[in-house]
Every structure is written in C-alpha cells, then in structure tokens.
Design a protein around this motif. Structure first.
Motif, short mmCIF file in Angstrom:
data_model
loop_
_atom_site.label_atom_id
_atom_site.label_comp_id
_atom_site.label_asym_id
_atom_site.label_seq_id
_atom_site.Cartn_x
_atom_site.Cartn_y
_atom_site.Cartn_z
N GLY A 13 11.61 37.29 27.77
CA GLY A 13 10.57 38.30 27.77
C GLY A 13 9.92 38.42 29.13
N ASP A 14 8.59 38.28 29.17
CA ASP A 14 7.84 38.37 30.44
C ASP A 14 7.70 37.02 31.13
OD1 ASP A 14 7.33 41.14 30.47
OD2 ASP A 14 5.65 40.89 29.07
N ARG A 15 8.25 35.99 30.54
CA ARG A 15 8.10 34.65 31.12
C ARG A 15 9.40 34.19 31.76
NH1 ARG A 15 4.35 31.71 26.45
NH2 ARG A 15 2.42 32.84 26.99
N VAL A 16 9.25 33.41 32.84
CA VAL A 16 10.43 32.92 33.58
C VAL A 16 10.30 31.43 33.81
CG1 VAL A 16 11.78 33.09 35.71
CG2 VAL A 16 10.74 35.15 34.73
N LEU A 17 11.37 30.72 33.53
CA LEU A 17 11.49 29.30 33.85
C LEU A 17 12.22 29.16 35.17
CD1 LEU A 17 11.55 26.18 33.10
CD2 LEU A 17 13.80 26.68 32.09
N GLU A 18 11.68 28.33 36.07
CA GLU A 18 12.38 27.97 37.30
C GLU A 18 12.61 26.46 37.28
OE1 GLU A 18 10.50 29.36 40.89
OE2 GLU A 18 9.55 31.01 39.79
N LEU A 19 13.85 26.06 37.37
CA LEU A 19 14.21 24.65 37.37
C LEU A 19 15.05 24.39 38.61
CD1 LEU A 19 13.99 22.03 35.63
CD2 LEU A 19 16.19 22.67 34.62
N THR A 20 14.53 23.58 39.53
CA THR A 20 15.18 23.37 40.82
C THR A 20 15.48 21.89 41.04
OG1 THR A 20 14.06 25.29 41.77
CG2 THR A 20 14.97 23.69 43.31
N PHE A 21 16.73 21.62 41.40
CA PHE A 21 17.19 20.25 41.68
C PHE A 21 17.42 20.12 43.17
CE2 PHE A 21 18.59 21.69 37.54
CZ PHE A 21 18.31 20.63 36.70
N ARG A 22 16.85 19.06 43.77
CA ARG A 22 16.93 18.88 45.21
C ARG A 22 17.43 17.48 45.54
NH1 ARG A 22 13.53 22.99 47.21
NH2 ARG A 22 12.14 23.82 45.60
N SER A 23 18.39 17.42 46.44
CA SER A 23 18.90 16.13 46.90
C SER A 23 19.63 16.37 48.21
CB SER A 23 19.88 15.53 45.88
OG SER A 23 21.04 16.32 45.80
#
Length: 266
Positions: A222-232
C-alpha cells in the motif's frame, strides 16, 4: 539470580562497546559514507561497519508507534536464529546523503532527487553482528499517495545507472550495481515473494579489495515501504565471510518482511 546478573552485565558491556565504537569511528577522518535509499553508514578501511546517525526523537505519545510495531525488535532475533546480532542504540536515520553524479545530467538529477526524497513518517532500527562485520538497517516509511511513484523512481535509478559516483570532500567513490542475473542473491526471485511490489539490488562501493557490499530490499505494501539493507565488505564466493553473510540475509529475509506484512514468521 547471580547467573542472570552476569548475563545482564555482559549484555550491558557489549552495548557499551558498540556505542563507544560508533563514537570513535564517527570521528575518524577516513570514514566513507555510502548511500542507501534513505540511510547512510560509515565504512572503515579496516572493514568494521557501524551505524553513525542518531535516532529520531519521538514524543511521549509516539505518533509513529503503529510503524514501530512493524520493525524487527531485539527479542525477535534469538527465535529467528539471529542471536549473533545486537540492536544498535542509534539506528541509521534519513540524514542527507552526499552528492551523487550519474552517467548523464538526467540520471544525476534522478539519483539526487530519489535518494533525498524523505517520507512524511519513518521509523528505523539497526543490528550488528558480534564482530561488527555485518550491519543490517531496517526502515519502515509511510508515503501516502507517493509510495508507488517513489518505487518507480528507484526502479529508474537502477535501470538508468549501472554505476554512479558519490562525492565526499575531495573523494569520488564509485558505486556499481550488480546485474541481477549475476547476483548470487537471486534478487528477481526474492522480489516475487513479497508485498504489492518489491525491488532488490546489490551495490559495490569503493576500491577493489576494499569494496563495501550493500544489498537493499524494498517492499511496498500500500502506502508503506520496508527498506532492509545488508552491509559488509565484499568477499570471495564460498568464503567464510560470504557464507556468514548469506546465512544472516536468509534469516532476516524470512523475519523482517513477514513482520512488516503481518505474516507468520518462518
């Protein structure tokens, strides 16, 4: 009771170490900021990765409480097999990323507009593993009437820009997008699993053999967004570092989108 106190002391000591590490790394002049859709981290040449921005303050009534419940919490980690990770005291926030330059003037404008487009409401958290070699940032934002267009802009960024540069002082850092077909994380398969739409890409930033690897999953509901970020730090395929990162990614990809979408975990 003594055992409980000892455990509590060890946890407190570990959190204090992480906080002190964040403070020290933030003061290092050779730290490099790497952009993701709405958050930044610093990467040290030694390979340690930590979040450096301050958490957003909230009022006592906490108007973003309905978004916070969609985030992974510290007590979600152990049941998901992620007890090697600790929640950072200061999650990444939406501080402005450094200026970016694309292959054309139009793509430069697209990059800077999209990466600095702040949501009206947003909450964040971050997690780090025991030796600080992997940082995972999670954010949930609400973009009423604008989530679809923002996702479209992000797709355009990756379609138009196979690479771009970020400017930090007198440094120019190259960011390269890994072709989805060449990405062992199989982003196109992952995208089909989640929400109304999803977008996943891996980027490499910095000089060869010192490159940071940044893999970001965006999920719109819908109007919501998930941001999932992996850093290495980038590592060779089949190396212990890559195996450890892949294991953590697999578990977080089961946990975070399910919680965001209100689905059973596992």
């Amino acid at each position: 009771m003594t055992e409980i106190n000892e455990v509590a002391e060890r946890v407190a000591a570990r959190r204090a170490e992480l906080d002190e590490e964040e403070k020290l790394l933030a003061e290092r002049p050779d730290a490099v900021r790497l952009p993701s859709p709405s958050c930044t981290v610093r990467r040290m040449r030694t390979g340690g990765l930590v979040s450096t921005s301050e958490a957003s303050s909230t009022s006592s009534k906490d108007p973003s409480g309905d978004l916070k419940r969609l985030l992974v919490r510290a007590d979600d980690l152990a049941p998901a097999g992620l007890d090697d990770f600790t929640e950072l005291a200061s999650p990444s926030s939406d501080e402005d990323p450094p200026p970016m330059t694309g292959p054309t003037p139009e793509s430069t404008a697209l990059l800077n507009r999209t990466f600095t487009d702040k949501a009206a409401r947003e909450v964040r958290t971050s997690f780090v593993n025991a030796d600080s070699s992997i940082v995972i940032d999670e954010g949930v934002s609400e973009r009423v009437g604008a989530a679809v267009s923002w996702m479209a802009d992000m797709r355009q960024v990756y379609a138009q820009c196979a690479a771009w540069t970020i400017s930090i002082g007198d440094q120019e850092i190259t960011v390269e997008v890994v072709e989805p077909a060449d990405d062992p994380n199989k982003p196109l398969e992952v995208e089909r699993r989640f929400g109304d739409e999803a977008l996943m890409r891996t980027m490499l930033a910095g000089p060869v053999r010192q490159q940071a690897q940044i893999t970001t999953l965006l999920v719109r509901d819908g109007d919501r967004v998930l941001e999932l970020t992996f850093r290495s730090l980038a590592a060779d395929a089949g190396s212990p570092e890559t195996t450890r990162l892949n294991t953590a990614m697999s578990k977080f990809l089961e946990l975070a989108p399910a919680k965001f979408l209100g689905l059973p975990v596992g």
